[in-house]
Every structure is written in structure tokens, then in C-alpha cells.
Enzyme design. Structure first.
Site, short mmCIF file in Angstrom:
data_model
loop_
_atom_site.label_atom_id
_atom_site.label_comp_id
_atom_site.label_asym_id
_atom_site.label_seq_id
_atom_site.Cartn_x
_atom_site.Cartn_y
_atom_site.Cartn_z
N GLY A 9 -49.76 109.92 -73.95
CA GLY A 9 -50.85 108.96 -73.90
C GLY A 9 -52.21 109.59 -73.68
O GLY A 9 -53.08 108.99 -73.05
N SER A 11 -54.65 110.05 -75.67
CA SER A 11 -55.77 109.62 -76.52
C SER A 11 -56.75 108.73 -75.77
O SER A 11 -57.90 108.57 -76.22
CB SER A 11 -55.24 108.88 -77.76
OG SER A 11 -54.49 107.73 -77.38
N SER A 122 -46.54 100.86 -62.22
CA SER A 122 -47.58 99.84 -62.09
C SER A 122 -47.38 99.10 -60.78
O SER A 122 -46.25 98.90 -60.33
CB SER A 122 -47.51 98.84 -63.25
OG SER A 122 -48.37 97.73 -63.01
N TYR A 134 -43.27 93.19 -68.42
CA TYR A 134 -43.95 94.44 -68.09
C TYR A 134 -43.48 94.96 -66.73
O TYR A 134 -43.17 96.15 -66.58
CB TYR A 134 -45.46 94.19 -68.07
CG TYR A 134 -46.31 95.40 -67.77
CD1 TYR A 134 -46.52 96.38 -68.72
CD2 TYR A 134 -46.93 95.54 -66.53
CE1 TYR A 134 -47.31 97.48 -68.45
CE2 TYR A 134 -47.73 96.64 -66.25
CZ TYR A 134 -47.92 97.61 -67.22
OH TYR A 134 -48.71 98.70 -66.95
N ALA A 135 -43.40 94.06 -65.75
CA ALA A 135 -42.96 94.45 -64.41
C ALA A 135 -41.56 95.03 -64.44
O ALA A 135 -41.26 96.01 -63.75
CB ALA A 135 -43.02 93.24 -63.47
N ALA A 136 -40.68 94.42 -65.23
CA ALA A 136 -39.29 94.89 -65.30
C ALA A 136 -39.21 96.32 -65.84
O ALA A 136 -38.44 97.15 -65.33
CB ALA A 136 -38.46 93.95 -66.16
N LYS A 138 -41.58 98.61 -65.76
CA LYS A 138 -42.18 99.55 -64.81
C LYS A 138 -41.28 99.72 -63.58
O LYS A 138 -41.22 100.82 -63.00
CB LYS A 138 -43.57 99.07 -64.40
CG LYS A 138 -44.60 99.15 -65.52
CD LYS A 138 -44.80 100.59 -66.01
CE LYS A 138 -45.96 100.72 -66.96
NZ LYS A 138 -46.24 102.12 -67.35
#
Length: 224
Positions: A9, A11, A122, A134-136, A138
Site C-alpha cells: 500500500g 502508493s 483498525s 470491515y471490523a470483522a 480487521k
């Protein structure tokens, strides 16, 4: 002897900030991202699509031994129950978790004893309305990180997770997270990517040798 880190990541955002900090500290950095990166110092970019983990062994071919792996690449899709998209969950799991697994599986066997792994989690990994998928993904990084920390402790290789809160990066403007508008944390400002990079550099450096299996939340007071 120059230390060598692979950073995903690079960039933009946190990945770029970490790569810049390591380069400033004298590291050699290989950046993996879909979009090209051109940074000052001992930097080399390899095009990589983290959404296709099966392609990563070829991307890493000929890289040789590395001293550290930092998996910072990621994206965020948000939605509440009733509007969840299974494809979004699969996509985030692939980039955040499956790619991390393939990268570590390829790099760690030849990593020197005393090496380092840092995964970007996160603050929302403990739960946040509208961010269940998203939480899962992370939260899954915590499972990977703590397990790898136990496996690699005999070799002196440390594994830690950095969990930023709302950070001043292009991700905040991603249309995929429109369902959860950004809220300023208690300190009144977004997290600075360079602050996350500074903690990453510490964990990757000589004084990080006694820290492993930990999760560091950098949230500007959002979790208060």
C-alpha cells in the site's frame, strides 16, 4: 548492514507514510501496490494486486531475504444490516487477511531471526455501527498476529498490529464508506499518518525486540 522491508500500500496513505519513514531511517524498502510509487531513497516498487493473493508469490520472486513485512494496504466498505453486500466482505477479507497470510507465508521462512511483522488493523475491529464487515476483517488480523507471534517467538521475530482511528488519508473520501461519515475524535483532529508511521518504525527498530503479539490503538481519543 541495510535492513530491508516489504511494505504494501505504498502508493498513498499510511503505507506510503511508513515507507517514507523507513527510507528516512536508512531502510531499503520494496513497495507493493497496484498504483506506482516513486519515493526518495533505497526504494523499489513492484506492481501487486492484493485482491489476487494467488499472484503474490510471483510478485515476490527473486526478492531474497527481507527483515520486515508491513501489511498496510486496505480499503473500507460500509453498510448497515439490511444492506450488507457479501462481495464487499469477500473483497476486504481477501486484501486485509488473505494477502497478509500469503505474504507472510512466502517471506517468513527466509526472514532472519529477529525480524519484524507489522499488520495494519483498525480501531473499529472491536465493533462500530455500519462497519461490521470491515471490523470483522480487521479483527481477523488480531488472530493472525497473535498466533504468528507465538509461533515465531523462538526465532525472535515479533508480530504486532497497529489499529488507527480516523486517519487523514484518501480512504476517508472513498465512496464505499459513505454510509459512515467521518467524525472528529476527542482530540479534535484526524490521526496523522506520520504518527502511525513513527510507531511502526519503533516496533520495526531495535527497541521493538521485546514487544510482540500486541495491538496498538492510535485513535486521537476516538475510543474514549
Amino acid at each position: 548492514m541495510t535492513r530491508h522491508a516489504v511494505v504494501t500500500g505504498t502508493s498513498s496513505g499510511i503505507g506510503k507514510a511508513i515507507a517514507e519513514r523507513l527510507l528516512a531511517d536508512g531502510w531499503q524498502v520494496t513497495g507493493l501496490s497496484r498504483t506506482g510509487s516513486s519515493l526518495v531513497g533505497k526504494f523499489a516498487w513492484r506492481q501487486a494486486d492484493l485482491s489476487e493473493p494467488e499472484s503474490l508469490p510471483d510478485v515476490l520472486a527473486g526478492l531474497g531475504s527481507v527483515d520486515a513485512l508491513v501489511h498496510a494496504a486496505g480499503f473500507q466498505g460500509t453498510a448497515h444490516l439490511g444492506s450488507l453486500d457479501p462481495a464487499a466482505l469477500a473483497g476486504m477479507f481477501t486484501v486485509h487477511v488473505a494477502a497478509a497470510s500469503v505474504l507472510a507465508n512466502e517471506l517468513v521462512p527466509s526472514m532472519p531471526d529477529g525480524g519484524r511483522i507489522v499488520l495494519l488493523g483498525s480501531r473499529t475491529s472491536t465493533g462500530m455501527p455500519g462497519k461490521s464487515h470491515y471490523a470483522a476483517t480487521k479483527a481477523a488480523l488480531m488472530g493472525l498476529g497473535r498466533t504468528w507471534a507465538q509461533e515465531l517467538a523462538p526465532r525472535g521475530i515479533t508480530v504486532n498490529v497497529l489499529s488507527p482511528g480516523p486517519t487523514d488519508t484518501p480512504m476517508l473520501n472513498d465512496p464505499g464508506r459513505a454510509a459512515t461519515p467521518v467524525k472528529l475524535p476527542a482530540l479534535g483532529a484526524l490521526v496523522d499518518p506520520e504518527d502511525v508511521a513513527a510507531l511502526a518504525a519503533f516496533l520495526l527498530g531495535p527497541h521493538g525486540k521485546s514487544i510482540t503479539g500486541q495491538n496498538y490503538v492510535i485513535c486521537g481519543g476516538a475510543s474514549l
